[in-house]
Design an enzyme around this catalytic site. Sequence first.
Site, PDB file in Angstrom:
ATOM      1  N   LYS A  29       0.932   4.808   6.786  1.00 26.03           N
ATOM      2  CA  LYS A  29       0.391   5.619   5.694  1.00 26.03           C
ATOM      3  C   LYS A  29       1.064   6.988   5.720  1.00 26.03           C
ATOM      4  O   LYS A  29       1.802   7.319   6.648  1.00 26.03           O
ATOM      5  CB  LYS A  29      -1.124   5.802   5.823  1.00 26.03           C
ATOM      6  CG  LYS A  29      -1.943   4.523   5.951  1.00 26.03           C
ATOM      7  CD  LYS A  29      -2.011   3.726   4.673  1.00 26.03           C
ATOM      8  CE  LYS A  29      -2.842   2.464   4.847  1.00 26.03           C
ATOM      9  NZ  LYS A  29      -2.756   1.575   3.649  1.00 26.03           N
ATOM     10  N   SER A  64       0.800  -1.227   0.000  1.00 26.91           N
ATOM     11  CA  SER A  64       0.000   0.000   0.000  1.00 26.91           C
ATOM     12  C   SER A  64       0.832   1.276   0.000  1.00 26.91           C
ATOM     13  O   SER A  64       0.297   2.352  -0.267  1.00 26.91           O
ATOM     14  CB  SER A  64      -0.953   0.018   1.208  1.00 26.91           C
ATOM     15  OG  SER A  64      -0.227   0.142   2.411  1.00 26.91           O
TER      16      SER A  64
END
Length: 297
Positions: A148, A78
């Site tokens: 993230k 990701s």
Amino acid sequence: MAVGARSGHEPEDRPEHSDHAESAGATAEGAVGDGDGRGQQKPRSFWKELPLLIGIALVLALLIKTFLVQAFSIPSESMQNTLQRGDRVLVDKLTPWFGSEPERGEVVVFHDPGGWLDDTQAPEPNVVQKFLSFIGLMPSAEEKDLIKRVIAVGGDTVECKKDGPVVVNGKALDDKPFIFPGNTPCNDEPFGPITIPEGRIWVMGDHRQNSLDSRYHQELPGGGTVSNDEVVGRAIVVAWPINRWATLPIPKTFDQPGINTKVNAAMSLAPGALGVAGAVPLVLWRRRRLTRERTAG
């Protein structure tokens, strides 16, 4: 007779005197050896010292993990191409202790806010892995943590329309340098505009079309945002493998003028504040002058 008896006992007294002499000699040698009258002690063997050294090392490792730096393993794609699956990153845990909050553009590790990793099954670690994870020498496989990039912080307004860029406080982000090649900023999941509550952050993965980030959890409490309290720290460097060693700086697009509304608000008030600060002494000086003139008149 008494003298003779005493004289007869002198030979028997000599060995006793000799013992004193030997004792004194031993004391003298001891004094030369260690300076306090005791014999010189042999140094402890390395093997006897080893458990103590290991214990100290483990305590230091645990303290470093708890308060300074911790290693984390990247479990997915990701964050490509910034981070690859299997990379080990070092996370700064010290600055949050001094009140530092996440900033736009930082890559951060945070605990699952609730519901983000419900469908993810982590492999069961063995005893050795659990121990090494506990002292910080190995990333934990049990903790439900995510990694993230921070896109917006408390007070920001963020949005992204289809075929458009991510916009923060009216400023379009140039995210091409760090998002996965061929990805669009948000075509898979457009969103906003959303105003981020104070004390929370909006996060997105660099591999936009392969990241279940804030966009995909807007139905959960917090509306897809993450509390600052859930943030473990900022990832500062890729430490392993060696051939991928790299720092993780904040992209320049997050430093563009006008994106920080709080700073802009402060700057907009600055001229007025300086004007008031400069006017007060002038008013006071004029009042004193008028007072003196009236008194003199």
